[in-house]
Design an enzyme around this catalytic site. Sequence first.
Site, PDB file in Angstrom:
ATOM      1  CE  LYS A 162      -3.966  -1.872   1.969  1.00 15.68           C
ATOM      2  NZ  LYS A 162      -4.567  -2.870   3.860  1.00 15.68           N
TER       3      LYS A 162
ATOM      4  CD  GLN B 253      -3.077  -4.776   6.969  1.00 10.61           C
ATOM      5  OE1 GLN B 253      -3.217  -3.562   5.936  1.00 10.61           O
ATOM      6  NE2 GLN B 253      -4.439  -5.295   5.817  1.00 10.61           N
TER       7      GLN B 253
ATOM      8  CG  ASP C  92      -9.272  -0.712   5.738  1.00 10.90           C
ATOM      9  OD1 ASP C  92      -9.606  -0.501   4.140  1.00 10.90           O
ATOM     10  OD2 ASP C  92      -9.068  -0.579   6.442  1.00 10.90           O
TER      11      ASP C  92
END
Length: 308
Positions: free
Chosen positions: A59, A103, A126
């Site tokens: 990412k 994460q 997200d």
Amino acid sequence: MSSVQNTAKVIDGKEASARLKDGIAKAVADLKERHKVTPGLATVLVGDDPASHVYVASKQKTAIELGMTSFQHDLPANTSQEELLTLVKKLNADPKVHGILVQMPLPKHIDQVKVITAIDPAKDVDGLHPESVGRLVAGADTLVSCTPLGCLMLLKDTLGDLAGKNAVVIGRSILVGKPVALLLLNENCTVTVAHSRTKDLPAVCRTADIIVAAVGKLEMVRGDWIKPGATVIDVGINPLPSTDGKRRLRGDVNYAEASQVASAITPVPGGVGPMTIACLMVNTLKACCLQNKIADVAVPTKLPARKN
Ligand code: NDP
């Protein structure tokens, strides 16, 4: 008697994500040149899970490739919930950070929901904050969870208008199944959400013009579950049993069988996976533009057309 076998079109996620990233890079360059703003993505990784390290590194690398700034926060596994919440608060207040990605999964002593809820919804790249999910339910514009957004972009790129199509989504997780179902509903599909208690799943699947499989069960969806000509999006990532120590991945759909019946299908690997990171970058760019009240930069909302 011989039968003529159909071979489905392969929906190439690598090619599609390259197109999308190209569009993002151009928009980022435009944003920097005309508005002097650089989108910033903060990644937060807690602990030493090797798979999470690989995902986060990828990412960060993609953000930098596309001209964004990447802020990296690697914390030890024994980081307390309070320490993590303090960092999230700091990132919420940092004007150079437009997107925050924590994460998952987090270590067991940390409450995932508390952390997700602490992220400023404007920076929730997200798409998992209850406000983002609520806006999706309401059919309002929002930051949408990246894998579902990638599935939708692939479907629209393959089929064009989705209105009126029968879609069966297998899986109802908050991460994939539910947001995919909501996105398809917002596109005016007739949506069925199947799960582990669904009765006669093969018969339910045979009604579908579109199948999205997000289960996590190796090659569960068989060829004879698929209506001839249907489009199949395989989100599953499952390791094949290995005898030589090499890691090979397959999806939730039996590709060899399904590709003889479907009109188009995503492979695993190389289908939905590559779209997930590209959509995170779309969300970071979109969040940056919204936070800076910039409306004249072309944030991709669909896959750019193929170059001839
Ligand atoms: P979850 O385990 O959270 O959810 C799985 C869903 O599948 C549940 O809703 C469950 O039903 C349903 N299910 C389980 N068994 C069956 C069955 N026998 N028949 C019908 N439905 C069943 O998984 P995720 O949604 O997080 O992920 C799904 C898959 O997608 C995984 O393989 C994951 O690795 C992959 N994935 C891939 C990504 C990518 O970028 N390509 C990103 C995210 C996930 P119930 O609710 O009743 O338990």
